[in-house]
Design a protein around this motif. Structure first.
Motif, PDB file in Angstrom:
ATOM      1  N   ARG A   1      62.596  34.300  31.347  1.00 26.59           N
ATOM      2  CA  ARG A   1      62.669  33.178  32.296  1.00 26.59           C
ATOM      3  C   ARG A   1      64.015  33.170  33.012  1.00 26.59           C
ATOM      4  O   ARG A   1      64.090  32.886  34.207  1.00 26.59           O
ATOM      5  CB  ARG A   1      62.456  31.856  31.566  1.00 26.59           C
TER       6      ARG A   1
ATOM      7  N   THR B   1      63.954  35.660  35.793  1.00 28.89           N
ATOM      8  CA  THR B   1      63.192  35.228  36.967  1.00 28.89           C
ATOM      9  C   THR B   1      63.979  34.201  37.772  1.00 28.89           C
ATOM     10  O   THR B   1      63.949  34.206  38.999  1.00 28.89           O
ATOM     11  CB  THR B   1      61.830  34.632  36.557  1.00 28.89           C
TER      12      THR B   1
ATOM     13  N   TYR C   1      60.968  37.956  43.853  1.00 28.26           N
ATOM     14  CA  TYR C   1      60.310  38.965  43.006  1.00 28.26           C
ATOM     15  C   TYR C   1      60.859  40.357  43.293  1.00 28.26           C
ATOM     16  O   TYR C   1      61.037  41.173  42.372  1.00 28.26           O
ATOM     17  CB  TYR C   1      58.802  38.931  43.222  1.00 28.26           C
TER      18      TYR C   1
ATOM     19  N   HIS D   1      63.965  40.637  41.432  1.00 25.55           N
ATOM     20  CA  HIS D   1      63.660  40.762  40.010  1.00 25.55           C
ATOM     21  C   HIS D   1      63.191  42.173  39.688  1.00 25.55           C
ATOM     22  O   HIS D   1      63.625  42.779  38.696  1.00 25.55           O
ATOM     23  CB  HIS D   1      62.587  39.745  39.620  1.00 25.55           C
TER      24      HIS D   1
ATOM     25  N   ASN E   1      63.431  44.101  36.113  1.00 26.78           N
ATOM     26  CA  ASN E   1      62.097  44.406  35.605  1.00 26.78           C
ATOM     27  C   ASN E   1      62.142  45.596  34.658  1.00 26.78           C
ATOM     28  O   ASN E   1      62.908  46.534  34.846  1.00 26.78           O
ATOM     29  CB  ASN E   1      61.136  44.696  36.771  1.00 26.78           C
TER      30      ASN E   1
ATOM     31  N   TRP F   1      49.380  39.164  34.221  1.00 27.59           N
ATOM     32  CA  TRP F   1      50.801  39.033  34.516  1.00 27.59           C
ATOM     33  C   TRP F   1      51.506  40.392  34.539  1.00 27.59           C
ATOM     34  O   TRP F   1      52.641  40.482  34.988  1.00 27.59           O
ATOM     35  CB  TRP F   1      51.478  38.164  33.448  1.00 27.59           C
TER      36      TRP F   1
ATOM     37  N   LEU G   1      56.284  43.484  35.029  1.00 25.20           N
ATOM     38  CA  LEU G   1      55.836  42.150  35.450  1.00 25.20           C
ATOM     39  C   LEU G   1      55.304  42.196  36.878  1.00 25.20           C
ATOM     40  O   LEU G   1      55.943  42.744  37.774  1.00 25.20           O
ATOM     41  CB  LEU G   1      57.002  41.151  35.339  1.00 25.20           C
TER      42      LEU G   1
ATOM     43  N   LEU H   1      53.788  40.316  40.528  1.00 20.53           N
ATOM     44  CA  LEU H   1      54.155  39.150  41.345  1.00 20.53           C
ATOM     45  C   LEU H   1      53.449  37.907  40.826  1.00 20.53           C
ATOM     46  O   LEU H   1      54.041  36.821  40.758  1.00 20.53           O
ATOM     47  CB  LEU H   1      53.795  39.394  42.811  1.00 20.53           C
TER      48      LEU H   1
ATOM     49  N   TYR I   1      55.294  36.802  37.817  1.00 23.69           N
ATOM     50  CA  TYR I   1      56.578  36.200  38.190  1.00 23.69           C
ATOM     51  C   TYR I   1      56.379  34.741  38.615  1.00 23.69           C
ATOM     52  O   TYR I   1      57.117  33.852  38.199  1.00 23.69           O
ATOM     53  CB  TYR I   1      57.215  37.001  39.323  1.00 23.69           C
ATOM     54  N   LYS I   2      55.353  34.506  39.435  1.00 23.16           N
ATOM     55  CA  LYS I   2      55.072  33.130  39.878  1.00 23.16           C
ATOM     56  C   LYS I   2      54.709  32.232  38.707  1.00 23.16           C
ATOM     57  O   LYS I   2      55.134  31.072  38.636  1.00 23.16           O
ATOM     58  CB  LYS I   2      53.932  33.136  40.899  1.00 23.16           C
TER      59      LYS I   2
END
Length: 491
Positions: free
Chosen positions: A338, A341, A438, A441, A446, A467, A474, A476, A479-480
Motif C-alpha cells: 500500500r 502505491t 500506476y 509504480h 513493481n 489484480w 500488479l 492497473l 493498483y486501483k
C-alpha cells in the motif's frame, strides 16, 4: 454600495459604542440584575493598584465591555492596555463561568505570536473580572470593511488573510481551535494600512487532542462550518470561518444566508455572480472555494492556504503544519504494498496540486539530516513550539503514537506520507492521474507478486487473481483496488 454597508452592519454585527458612559454597575447584567452566586476565579484582586481606567468605552463583547487603561507600575507603567470588564452579574450559569475561565486559560497558555492578542493578566473583585490585554488602537476589521465602502481591494484583503492564517496555523499546532473567527474578533494594532492584525475572542476556544473530535455546538451562525452543525469537527472548522471572512472582504456579502442559514451552509454553494466578483481574480475565487469546501477532509489547512498561488504576491512564510503528523501516522499504518502505491500516487499528484513549495517547506522545518527525517526530527520540531496549551491538548501524544523504528524517510517518501489520497476526490481527471501513478509504480516498485501475497497484505478472503498480470506483477486494476482499500472514498 450603501446597501452593502447596511447588509454588513446587520443585527448580528452591531456597531461598537464610543460613549463616555461609566463602567457598568451591578444592575447592568443578568436577569433582574442578579449576581452570579459565589463567583470566584481565584485571580488577584488589586486591579486598581496596577491600572487606571479611562472613561471612554471602546466596545462591547459577549459578556462585558472593553475600556482603555494605563499602567501604574511594573513593566506596563505608563503604557496603554485594553481591559475587558465582565460584570459578575453576567456570570450565572456554569457555561458563563467556563466561558470566562476558558478565555483566560487559553490566552495565558498559548505561546506568543505576532497575530494573537497579547494577554497580560486577569484580576477580579466582588463585582467584576478584569482581563488585561494588549492595546489595539487601529479598531476592528468590521469597522475597516465599512470604512472602505463595504469591501476590500484584493491585494489589501490578501494582507489581512495572510495574518489570520498565520494565527490559525499557530494555535492549531498547539492543539487549540478558536471556534469563533469573525471580523468582530479581529483588531488592528495601529491606525495604518500596514497595521498588524490581532485576533481576540477566545471565550469559545477549546483544546483538541490528536485523533479526537469536538462535538459541542459553538460559534457565530454565519461563520459556522457544516461539520460543527453535525457536531463532529476539528481545526478545519476554523478554516471554513476564514473562508467566510475572505468572501466578505472580497465581495461585501455573506456566502450563505437566507431564511435558514444553517440549511444554506449545509446544502448551498457560494455564489460568485455578484458585481463585486467580476473584478476578483480566478485565483482568488479558487482560494475561497478551497476553504468553503463542505468535506472538511479536503479543506486546506492554514499552512497549505499560505502556500496557495493566490497569496504568492505576499511572500508568506509557511509554518509547521500539524496535519503532517496526522497524515504520517496514517501512512505508516499501511503495509509495504500500500505504501508503494501511495508513493506512486504522490508522484503523479504533486505537479497537479502545485504543492511542492508547501511540502518542501514542511520537510525543511523538520531539519532533515543528510536529506532524511526520523522520529527525532518530528519530536524536536514540535518541542520548539511547546506551551501550556500544547500540554493540555496532549499534542505530543501524536509523537508517541508514531512507529518509531520505521520513520526514516527521504523527501520523496515524505511527500507520499504528507499527501492524502483523499485529494484525488477533488480532481476531475481521476482516471488519468491513477494511470500515471500506476506507470510510476510499475517502473519503480513493481515486482513479481502472488495472489496469496496480496490476499494476506490486504486482509482479503475473496479471490484477487484479477489484480495480478500474467507476468506476476500488479495490474492497473489491482493498483486501483489497493488505492480504494487505502481510502474507500476514491474511484
Amino acid at each position: 454600495m450603501a446597501n452593502l454597508c447596511l447588509r454588513l452592519r446587520g443585527a448580528q454585527h452591531a456597531a461598537l459604542s464610543t460613549s463616555e458612559s461609566p463602567i457598568p454597575r451591578e444592575n447592568d447584567g443578568g436577569e433582574g440584575g442578579r449576581r452570579g452566586p459565589g463567583v470566584n476565579f481565584g485571580y488577584e484582586n488589586d486591579f486598581s493598584s496596577h491600572f487606571q481606567l479611562k472613561k471612554k468605552k471602546l466596545g462591547r463583547g459577549a459578556f462585558g465591555y472593553t475600556y482603555k487603561a494605563i499602567g501604574l507600575r511594573g513593566e506596563l507603567k505608563n503604557q496603554f492596555v485594553d481591559v475587558n470588564i465582565i460584570p459578575k452579574t453576567k456570570i450565572i450559569t456554569p457555561f458563563d463561568f467556563k466561558y470566562v475561565q476558558r478565555e483566560v486559560n487559553i490566552l495565558g497558555g498559548l505561546s506568543a505570536h505576532q497575530n494573537q492578542i497579547q494577554f497580560h493578566k486577569a484580576f477580579e473583585d466582588e463585582e467584576y473580572v478584569f482581563i488585561v490585554m494588549e492595546y489595539c488602537k487601529g479598531g476592528g476589521l468590521w469597522e475597516s470593511i465599512h470604512s472602505r465602502g463595504g469591501r476590500y481591494k484584493e491585494e489589501d484583503a490578501k494582507r489581512v488573510i495572510v495574518q489570520i492564517l498565520n494565527f490559525a496555523a499557530h494555535i492549531h499546532l498547539q492543539g487549540v481551535v478558536h471556534r469563533d473567527l469573525k471580523p468582530e474578533n479581529i483588531l488592528f494594532a495601529k491606525e495604518s494600512e500596514d497595521a498588524t492584525v490581532k485576533v481576540i475572542g477566545f471565550g469559545l476556544s477549546d483544546y483538541i487532542q490528536p485523533g479526537k473530535r469536538l462535538n459541542a455546538y459553538a460559534g457565530t451562525s454565519p461563520y459556522i462550518a457544516p461539520e460543527v452543525l453535525d457536531e463532529s469537527y476539528g481545526v478545519s472548522a476554523d478554516m471554513w470561518s476564514i473562508g467566510v471572512i475572505t468572501f466578505i472582504l472580497l465581495s461585501g456579502t455573506f456566502p450563505f444566508g437566507g431564511h435558514s442559514i444553517f440549511d444554506s451552509i449545509l446544502h448551498s454553494e457560494p455564489n460568485f455572480q455578484g458585481e463585486a466578483w467580476s473584478t476578483i481574480s480566478n485565483k482568488g475565487k479558487d482560494f475561497v472555494l478551497k476553504l468553503l469546501i463542505k468535506d472538511h477532509r479536503r479543506r486546506m489547512t492554514a499552512a497549505e492556504a499560505l502556500s496557495d498561488p493566490w497569496l504568492r504576491s505576499q511572500k508568506p512564510d509557511i509554518p509547521l503544519d500539524i496535519s503532517i503528523y496526522k497524515l504520517l501516522n496514517s501512512y505508516m499504518l499501511n503495509k509495504p504494498l500500500r505504501r508503494a502505491t501511495i508513493r506512486a500516487l504522490s508522484m503523479a499528484l504533486i505537479p497537479t496540486r502545485r504543492q511542492l513549495t508547501y511540502l518542501n517547506a514542511q520537510f525543511q522545518l523538520l531539519k532533515p539530516t543528510n536529506g532524511y527525517v526520523s522520529i527525532d526530527n518530528f519530536g524536536m520540531a514540535l518541542m520548539k513550539y511547546m506551551s501550556d496549551a500544547m500540554w493540555k491538548a496532549k499534542v505530543l501524544d501524536i509523537i508517541h503514537q508514531m512507529p518509531k523504528e520505521e520513520i526514516i524517510m527521504d523527501f520523496e517518501e515524505f511527500c507520499a506520507a504528507a499527501i492524502s489520497p483523499l485529494l484525488l476526490k477533488a480532481i476531475g481527471n481521476q482516471d488519468y492521474i491513477v494511470t500515471e501513478a500506476y506507470k510510476h509504480h510499475f517502473e519503480q516498485w513493481n515486482r513479481v507478486i502472488t495472489v496469496e501475497d496480496i490476499s494476506e497484505e490486504q486482509n482479503l478472503e475473496t479471490s484477487v487473481w484479477k489484480w495480478v498480470r500474467s507476468d506476476g506483477k500488479l495490474s492497473l486494476f489491482g493498483y486501483k483496488k489497493i488505492l480504494q482499500n487505502t481510502s474507500p472514498y476514491l474511484l
